[in-house]
Scaffold this motif. Structure first.
Motif, PDB file in Angstrom:
ATOM      1  N   VAL A 259       0.923  -1.394   0.050  1.00  0.00           N
ATOM      2  CA  VAL A 259      -0.027   0.129  -0.063  1.00  0.00           C
ATOM      3  C   VAL A 259       0.957   1.286   0.220  1.00  0.00           C
ATOM      4  O   VAL A 259       1.723   1.411   0.740  1.00  0.00           O
ATOM      5  N   GLY A 260       0.447   2.146  -0.830  1.00  0.00           N
ATOM      6  CA  GLY A 260       1.568   3.317  -0.959  1.00  0.00           C
ATOM      7  C   GLY A 260       0.645   4.574  -0.693  1.00  0.00           C
ATOM      8  O   GLY A 260      -0.712   4.761  -0.413  1.00  0.00           O
ATOM      9  N   VAL A 261       1.271   5.565  -1.203  1.00  0.00           N
ATOM     10  CA  VAL A 261       0.770   6.929  -0.849  1.00  0.00           C
ATOM     11  C   VAL A 261      -0.456   7.008  -1.912  1.00  0.00           C
ATOM     12  O   VAL A 261      -0.148   6.817  -3.050  1.00  0.00           O
ATOM     13  N   GLY A 262      -1.696   7.631  -1.196  1.00  0.00           N
ATOM     14  CA  GLY A 262      -2.704   7.772  -2.176  1.00  0.00           C
ATOM     15  C   GLY A 262      -3.827   6.926  -2.110  1.00  0.00           C
ATOM     16  O   GLY A 262      -4.772   7.063  -2.633  1.00  0.00           O
ATOM     17  N   GLY A 263      -3.571   5.712  -1.528  1.00  0.00           N
ATOM     18  CA  GLY A 263      -4.478   4.590  -1.478  1.00  0.00           C
ATOM     19  C   GLY A 263      -5.546   4.933  -0.389  1.00  0.00           C
ATOM     20  O   GLY A 263      -5.345   5.700   0.422  1.00  0.00           O
ATOM     21  N   THR A 264      -6.665   4.243  -0.764  1.00  0.00           N
ATOM     22  CA  THR A 264      -7.667   4.302   0.118  1.00  0.00           C
ATOM     23  C   THR A 264      -8.296   2.812   0.233  1.00  0.00           C
ATOM     24  O   THR A 264      -8.200   2.024  -0.608  1.00  0.00           O
ATOM     25  N   GLY A 265      -9.269   2.481   1.484  1.00  0.00           N
ATOM     26  CA  GLY A 265      -9.707   1.317   1.642  1.00  0.00           C
ATOM     27  C   GLY A 265     -10.239   0.949   2.784  1.00  0.00           C
ATOM     28  O   GLY A 265     -10.839   1.582   3.578  1.00  0.00           O
ATOM     29  N   ALA A 266      -9.997  -0.387   3.148  1.00  0.00           N
ATOM     30  CA  ALA A 266     -10.605  -1.110   4.338  1.00  0.00           C
ATOM     31  C   ALA A 266      -9.704  -1.922   4.845  1.00  0.00           C
ATOM     32  O   ALA A 266      -8.810  -2.580   4.262  1.00  0.00           O
ATOM     33  N   ALA A 267      -9.863  -2.459   6.127  1.00  0.00           N
ATOM     34  CA  ALA A 267      -9.197  -3.312   6.892  1.00  0.00           C
ATOM     35  C   ALA A 267     -10.327  -4.361   7.765  1.00  0.00           C
ATOM     36  O   ALA A 267     -11.074  -3.649   8.260  1.00  0.00           O
ATOM     37  N   ALA A 268      -9.869  -5.587   7.789  1.00  0.00           N
ATOM     38  CA  ALA A 268     -10.988  -6.444   8.516  1.00  0.00           C
ATOM     39  C   ALA A 268     -10.150  -7.567   8.935  1.00  0.00           C
ATOM     40  O   ALA A 268      -9.502  -8.174   8.380  1.00  0.00           O
ATOM     41  N   GLY A 269     -10.454  -7.861  10.224  1.00  0.00           N
ATOM     42  CA  GLY A 269      -9.862  -9.233  10.860  1.00  0.00           C
ATOM     43  C   GLY A 269      -9.985  -8.882  12.213  1.00  0.00           C
ATOM     44  O   GLY A 269     -10.508  -8.203  12.841  1.00  0.00           O
ATOM     45  N   PRO A 270      -9.729 -10.104  13.265  1.00  0.00           N
ATOM     46  CA  PRO A 270      -9.943 -10.033  14.533  1.00  0.00           C
ATOM     47  C   PRO A 270      -8.667  -9.058  15.260  1.00  0.00           C
ATOM     48  O   PRO A 270      -7.674  -8.968  14.739  1.00  0.00           O
ATOM     49  N   VAL A 271      -9.078  -8.447  16.219  1.00  0.00           N
ATOM     50  CA  VAL A 271      -8.215  -7.472  17.055  1.00  0.00           C
ATOM     51  C   VAL A 271      -7.266  -8.595  17.709  1.00  0.00           C
ATOM     52  O   VAL A 271      -7.567  -9.291  18.461  1.00  0.00           O
ATOM     53  N   THR A 272      -5.886  -8.173  17.618  1.00  0.00           N
ATOM     54  CA  THR A 272      -4.703  -8.869  18.291  1.00  0.00           C
ATOM     55  C   THR A 272      -4.042  -8.185  18.984  1.00  0.00           C
ATOM     56  O   THR A 272      -2.818  -8.708  19.750  1.00  0.00           O
ATOM     57  N   GLY A 273      -4.311  -6.847  19.347  1.00  0.00           N
ATOM     58  CA  GLY A 273      -3.563  -5.993  20.173  1.00  0.00           C
ATOM     59  C   GLY A 273      -3.820  -4.534  20.419  1.00  0.00           C
ATOM     60  O   GLY A 273      -4.609  -4.188  19.590  1.00  0.00           O
ATOM     61  N   TYR A 274      -3.312  -3.991  21.291  1.00  0.00           N
ATOM     62  CA  TYR A 274      -3.506  -2.491  21.662  1.00  0.00           C
ATOM     63  C   TYR A 274      -2.581  -1.848  21.742  1.00  0.00           C
ATOM     64  O   TYR A 274      -1.255  -2.260  21.948  1.00  0.00           O
ATOM     65  N   GLY A 275      -2.499  -0.377  21.846  1.00  0.00           N
ATOM     66  CA  GLY A 275      -1.597   0.526  21.855  1.00  0.00           C
ATOM     67  C   GLY A 275      -2.431   1.584  20.928  1.00  0.00           C
ATOM     68  O   GLY A 275      -3.030   2.377  21.264  1.00  0.00           O
ATOM     69  N   SER A 276      -1.994   1.438  19.688  1.00  0.00           N
ATOM     70  CA  SER A 276      -2.920   1.697  18.583  1.00  0.00           C
ATOM     71  C   SER A 276      -3.712   0.168  18.419  1.00  0.00           C
ATOM     72  O   SER A 276      -3.435  -0.689  19.003  1.00  0.00           O
ATOM     73  N   LEU A 277      -4.689   0.153  17.740  1.00  0.00           N
ATOM     74  CA  LEU A 277      -5.530  -1.180  17.388  1.00  0.00           C
ATOM     75  C   LEU A 277      -4.846  -1.974  16.484  1.00  0.00           C
ATOM     76  O   LEU A 277      -4.594  -1.606  15.470  1.00  0.00           O
ATOM     77  N   ILE A 278      -4.582  -3.155  16.875  1.00  0.00           N
ATOM     78  CA  ILE A 278      -3.639  -3.909  16.015  1.00  0.00           C
ATOM     79  C   ILE A 278      -4.520  -5.011  15.149  1.00  0.00           C
ATOM     80  O   ILE A 278      -5.169  -5.868  15.983  1.00  0.00           O
ATOM     81  N   VAL A 279      -4.584  -5.070  13.966  1.00  0.00           N
ATOM     82  CA  VAL A 279      -5.281  -5.928  12.988  1.00  0.00           C
ATOM     83  C   VAL A 279      -4.236  -6.260  12.098  1.00  0.00           C
ATOM     84  O   VAL A 279      -3.938  -5.620  11.250  1.00  0.00           O
ATOM     85  N   ASN A 280      -4.109  -7.665  11.747  1.00  0.00           N
ATOM     86  CA  ASN A 280      -3.155  -8.391  10.852  1.00  0.00           C
ATOM     87  C   ASN A 280      -1.733  -7.405  10.859  1.00  0.00           C
ATOM     88  O   ASN A 280      -1.172  -7.358  10.032  1.00  0.00           O
ATOM     89  N   ASP A 281      -1.155  -7.392  12.221  1.00  0.00           N
ATOM     90  CA  ASP A 281       0.197  -6.637  12.381  1.00  0.00           C
ATOM     91  C   ASP A 281       0.074  -5.468  11.919  1.00  0.00           C
ATOM     92  O   ASP A 281       1.303  -4.855  11.955  1.00  0.00           O
TER      93      ASP A 281
END
Length: 418
Positions: free
Chosen positions: A41-63
């Motif tokens: 994924v590079g500069v200018g991209g837009t989109g979505a993310a989906a999966g199980p939450v595996t961490g916090y600090g920031s919200l971690i999904v798929n590392d």
């Protein structure tokens, strides 16, 4: 202000859009950083993310670390109030939701974000704009089985659907498998194997009340007035009887809890992302041939991909990366995943140590509202642990809803890694 608003939305359950797309994991991204992330994924991209939450600090999904302070939270079902079904405020929000832990471990989420960028410290990071909770089933338990040799393993029957739970499944509010009972109401998050019709639960949340019930599954039978999803048959609303429904089609069905066999909402699940969206998705595929597969209703094109397994069969777990073109995810990279690595309780949490107690190499401390325990076997890097220190903790959770992480590694953090 925005963080307060996000927290308020979570507590009211007002979590609208992405969830119907992917119940596994899409990652896309506009933000700053030092380099493009490993997902391409590079500069200018837009989109979505989906999966199980595996961490916090920031919200971690798929590392990928998603900053969520300015994000809007929603649920897949939030828009249904205009179709005769309430938003079910509170049904899909974690009761202990907080700014540090907005949703529980194992909760399936879809995330729209800015660019995912690779930072100098090796983190993939993005700014989330929408975070959507994606439940698979909501309803009462009609049967429970528990493996006597392994009490973490068993099945739940919910609205005629079989839900597999095991050592990887997370629970909420101290309601694990041993504490659930027939007629208890639950919200189930997880992945559906189309080849068996069995749901692999990533998280199960007990609910004292549910205003509506839901199944996200494949049509196994139909008439002009009804649809069957495995063990559930529902009467179609008049508005849906003129639509074309087919056996094997993935749909989302919702019913009022007071009338559980009459559908109020029936919606096909499939690709709705615009062309050009770069994506990373992880989950179980459904294949109609050796080369024609879907991932949660999203068609996949493997013609330009590396790492494609020699055999593609329904129920196989893949992580795919690519770009949406004409409603198809054209993959550039494919990685096969096995059950042990894809569904585990291993998580990652970043934060400041508080309430530290330790003796003879063992101890515990609070981190982002949860408890961390450690032992002489824990790999503790850097200087001795002290209150106020910023650390990253990795390890399995107890999975029982107590938000306890059993640390296998504790690493100090630099200021820019928080």
């Amino acid at each position: 202000m925005m963080a307060h608003l996000a927290r308020k939305l979570l507590h009211t359950g007002l979590m609208p859009w992405l969830v119907g797309l992917f119940a596994a994991a899409l990652i896309v991204g506009c933000g700053g950083g030092t380099d493009t992330a490993s997902n391409g994924v590079g500069v200018g991209g837009t989109g979505a993310a989906a999966g199980p939450v595996t961490g916090y600090g920031s919200l971690i999904v798929n590392d990928i670390h998603f900053e969520f302070g300015n994000a809007r939270f929603t649920t897949e079902d939030a828009a249904d109030s205009g179709q005769g079904v309430s938003n079910d405020q509170g049904d899909e929000s974690t009761p202990s939701a907080s700014e540090d832990r907005p949703v529980g471990f194992g909760t399936m989420v879809n995330i729209t974000s800015g660019d995912v960028v690779r930072e100098a410290n090796g983190d993939d990071r993005a700014q989330a704009s929408i975070i959507t909770l994606v439940s698979a089933i909501k309803g009462p338990i009609s049967a429970i089985t528990i493996d006597q040799a392994n009490p973490d393993v068993g099945t739940l029957t919910v609205l005629g659907q079989t839900v597999k739970v095991d050592a990887s499944t997370q629970y909420a509010d101290n309601h694990d498998l041993s504490q659930l009972a027939v007629q208890d109401k639950v919200v189930v998050y997880g992945n559906l194997d189309s080849s068996t019709g069995i749901y692999q639960a990533t998280r199960v949340e007990y609910r004292a009340h549910l205003l509506s019930y839901k199944v996200r599954g494949y049509i196994t039978g139909k008439t002009t007035t009804s649809l069957t999803l495995r063990g559930l048959t529902v009467t179609l609303p008049l508005s849906a009887r003129n639509q074309t429904w087919s056996v094997g089609q993935l749909v989302r069905v919702r019913m009022l809890a007071s009338v559980p066999n009459v559908a109020m909402v029936v919606q096909a699940v499939g690709a709705r992302l615009n062309d050009g969206v770069k994506a990373r998705q992880t989950g179980m595929i459904t294949c109609t041939s050796s080369t024609t597969c879907l991932l949660d209703g999203v068609p996949l094109n493997f013609s330009q991909a590396t790492g494609v397994p020699s055999q593609l069969t329904s129920g196989k777990r893949l992580e795919v990366e690519g770009e949406m073109r004409d409603g198809v995810l054209v993959c550039t990279k494919v990685t096969a995943e096995d059950e042990e690595t894809n569904f585990t309780r291993n998580v990652k949490v970043r934060g400041q140590i508080s309430r530290l107690t330790q003796s003879d190499g063992s101890g515990q401390f609070q981190l982002r509202g949860g408890l961390v325990t450690f032992s002489p076997a824990t790999d503790i890097r850097g200087s001795a642990l002290v209150n106020g220190q910023w650390v990253e903790v990795e390890g399995p959770t107890t999975g029982d809803g107590t938000a306890t992480v059993q640390a296998t590694r504790i690493s100090p953090l630099q200021t820019n890694q928080h």
